[in-house]
Design a protein around this motif. Structure first.
Motif, short mmCIF file in Angstrom:
data_model
loop_
_atom_site.label_atom_id
_atom_site.label_comp_id
_atom_site.label_asym_id
_atom_site.label_seq_id
_atom_site.Cartn_x
_atom_site.Cartn_y
_atom_site.Cartn_z
N SER A 166 -30.20 -90.96 -15.50
CA SER A 166 -30.52 -92.29 -14.94
C SER A 166 -31.98 -92.46 -14.81
N SER A 167 -32.51 -94.04 -14.85
CA SER A 167 -33.96 -93.92 -14.73
C SER A 167 -34.21 -93.59 -13.44
N ASN A 168 -33.44 -93.49 -12.38
CA ASN A 168 -33.86 -92.92 -10.91
C ASN A 168 -34.08 -91.57 -10.81
N TYR A 169 -33.31 -90.78 -11.69
CA TYR A 169 -33.57 -89.44 -11.51
C TYR A 169 -34.95 -89.11 -12.30
N ARG A 170 -35.26 -89.74 -13.56
CA ARG A 170 -36.31 -89.86 -14.15
C ARG A 170 -37.69 -90.01 -13.28
N TYR A 171 -37.41 -91.17 -12.69
CA TYR A 171 -38.80 -91.29 -11.59
C TYR A 171 -38.84 -90.38 -10.56
N ARG A 172 -37.81 -89.86 -10.02
CA ARG A 172 -37.69 -88.67 -8.89
C ARG A 172 -38.47 -87.56 -9.53
N ASN A 173 -38.05 -87.24 -10.71
CA ASN A 173 -38.52 -85.82 -11.19
C ASN A 173 -39.96 -86.05 -11.43
N CYS A 174 -40.33 -87.31 -12.15
CA CYS A 174 -41.81 -87.72 -12.48
C CYS A 174 -42.66 -87.56 -11.33
N PHE A 189 -37.96 -92.93 -4.56
CA PHE A 189 -37.45 -92.10 -5.44
C PHE A 189 -36.79 -90.82 -5.20
#
Length: 425
Positions: free
Chosen positions: A2-10, A183
Motif C-alpha cells: 500500500s501507499s502508506n507502507y511505501r511512505y513509511r519505508n521511504c 507514516f
C-alpha cells in the motif's frame, strides 16, 4: 504494498541518512571556526574535538539508548531523537558566538544520533523478515553512504560562504518529523522465522529445530528457545565485525589524501583533489553494493558474505599500497567499496536475525557503539605505523590483518559445521 507502507519505508530510510551527518557536515567549516575562536587556549584541538564529540557520546550512550528502545515505544524514541537532532545540530548556527554552547549542542547531537541509529535499525528489523529485511537493511546502509556524499558536498559549499552555514543543514531533520508521525507506526512484533534463526547461528543445537518451527509459539517462548550464550556469541561476533568494518573504512579518509599527495603531483580535476574523487567513488560503490544486498544475499550465508567482504577490502588495500597511481587507486577503491558495501548491511542483518524482537534495541545499541569505537581506534592504531614505516606499510598491515581475520572466520565456521554435523548425526 500500500501507499502508506511505501511512505513509511521511504521516510524511515531518509531518517537513517541523518546519522552520517553528525561529524562530516561541519568538517569543511573547521578552518573558519579556528579563525573565529583563535583566542581560546588550545583552540585548534577544541575545534577538531567538535567533529568527534558526538561519536564519543554515541559510544558511551548507545547501549543505554538500546535498553530504552526495548522498554518503550520505538516510534516515540525516533521522534524525540530526530527533534533533538534538528535543534541541537542547528544550534551551532544560532549560538555561533559561544564555543561552550556549540559544545553542548554537539553533546546533545550525539545522544540524538544514537537514538536515530538504534530506533531505525530496530524498526526495520521489526517491520520485515527474511529477504525483505535483507533488502531494507541493504537500503539503509546505501542511503547512509549516499547521504554522506551529499551532505559532505553541501557542507563544503556552504562553508565557502561562512563557517556557520553548514550547521543549518541539521535543521532539515525537523522537516521529517510530521512524516515520521504520520507514516511510521509502532510495529506489531511477529515471531522470528525458523530459517532466519537457523542461518544466523542461533539454532545451531540440533534439538532446537523442531521448537523453532512450531507455529503456536509466542514471542516470549521464542525468546527462551536459544541459549543466551549462543545469542550473545552472535552479537559479540557481529559487534567485532562492525568495529572492523568501520576501522577499515576510515583508512581512506584519514590516510589516503596524505598518501596520495605525498607520491603524486597531479593537478586537481575541476577543482577537486584526485584523492577526494577516489574516496567519493569508493563511497558510491559501497552504496550501490549495499543497495543490492538482498540480491547478493540469496543462497549465501552471513559467514560467507563476511569472509568475502573482508577479503575484497584487503585486496583493494594491497593494490593501493603497491603503487598509488590514479587508475590503480580507482580500481582498488572499487574493490574495497564492494567489500565494505557487503559488510555493513550483512552485520546488521545477521544480528537482527539472531536476536529476539524484545532484545533488538539493545543489540542495535551494541552495534552502534562498536561502529563508533572502530572510528576512534582507526587513527589511534594506524598512525604509529605511518610514522614509523610510512603510508604504504599501513595499507599492507591492514590488508594482512583483514586477510587473517577472514581466514580465521573461514576455518572457524568449517570446524563448527563439522562439529554440529557430527553431533546431529
Amino acid at each position: 504494498m500500500s501507499s502508506n507502507y511505501r511512505y513509511r519505508n521511504c521516510f524511515l530510510l531518509l531518517t537513517s541518512t541523518l546519522t552520517v551527518m553528525a561529524g562530516a557536515t561541519i568538517a569543511p567549516a573547521l578552518p573558519g571556526m579556528l579563525s573565529a575562536f583563535s583566542s581560546y587556549p588550545n583552540a585548534e584541538w577544541l575545534v577538531k574535538l567538535l567533529v568527534t564529540l558526538p561519536a564519543l557520546v554515541i559510544v558511551l550512550l548507545a547501549p543505554l539508548v538500546g535498553w530504552v528502545v526495548d522498554k518503550s515505544h520505538k516510534k516515540l524514541v525516533l521522534i524525540i531523537s530526530v527533534a533533538i537532532y534538528g535543534v541541537a545540530g542547528g544550534s551551532g548556527f544560532l549560538l555561533s558566538e559561544s564555543l561552550l554552547a556549540i559544545f553542548i549542542g554537539r553533546l546533545l547531537l550525539g545522544v540524538a544520533v544514537a537514538g536515530v541509529m538504534v530506533s531505525c535499525g530496530a524498526l526495520i528489523a521489526d517491520y520485515f523478515s527474511g529477504p525483505e529485511r535483507a533488502k531494507y537493511m541493504g537500503l539503509m546502509a546505501a542511503f547512509g553512504s549516499f547521504g554522506g556524499v551529499v551532505f559532505m558536498g553541501l557542507g563544503s559549499v556552504l562553508a565557502g560562504f561562512s563557517w556557520q552555514l553548514p550547521f543549518t543543514i541539521y535543521f532539515a531533520a525537523l522537516l521529517l518529523l510530521p512524516f515520521i508521525w504520520l507514516f511510521i507506526a509502532e510495529p506489531v512484533i511477529a515471531q522470528q522465522p525458523a530459517t532466519e534463526a537457523k542461518e544466523s547461528g542461533v539454532s545451531c543445537l540440533p534439538n532446537q529445530q523442531a521448537d523453532l518451527q512450531s507455529p503456536q509459539q509466542s514471542p516470549q517462548q521464542s525468546l527462551r528457545q536459544s541459549p543466551p550464550a549462543i545469542k550473545n556469541s552472535v552479537l559479540t561476533l557481529c559487534c567485532a565485525f562492525a568495529c572492523i568494518e568501520v576501522f577499515a573504512l576510515y583508512m581512506m579518509p584519514i590516510h589516503f589524501p596524505f598518501y596520495y599527495s605525498d607520491v603524486t603531483n597531479i593537478a586537481p580535476i575541476g577543482g577537486l583533489p584526485l584523492a577526494g574523487i577516489i574516496i567519493t567513488w569508493m563511497l558510491l560503490v559501497m552504496s550501490l553494493v549495499s543497495f543490492n544486498f538482498a540480491k547478493l544475499r540469496r543462497g549465501i550465508n552471513y559467514y560467507q558474505l563476511q569472509i568475502a567482504g573482508l577479503s575484497l577490502v584487503a585486496l583493494g588495500y594491497l593494490f593501493i599500497a603497491f603503487k598509488p597511481v590514479f587508475s590503480l587507486c580507482f580500481f582498488s577503491a572499487t574493490i574495497a567499496g564492494i567489500g565494505l558495501g557487503i559488510m555493513r548491511p550483512n552485520v546488521v542483518m545477521w544480528v537482527m536475525s539472531a536476536i529476539p524482537p524484545a532484545h533488538r534495541g539493545k543489540a542495535m545499541g551494541a552495534i552502534t557503539s562498536s561502529v563508533f569505537i572502530g572510528q576512534f581506534i582507526s587513527p589511534l592504531l594506524t598512525q604509529p605505523i605511518v610514522q614509523m614505516w610510512g603510508y604504504s606499510a599501513v595499507y599492507v598491515s591492514v590488508a594482512l590483518l583483514l586477510f587473517s581475520i577472514a581466514l580465521v572466520v573461514a576455518i572457524g565456521t568449517t570446524l563448527v559445521r563439522r562439529y554440529t554435523a557430527k553431533v546431529g548425526a
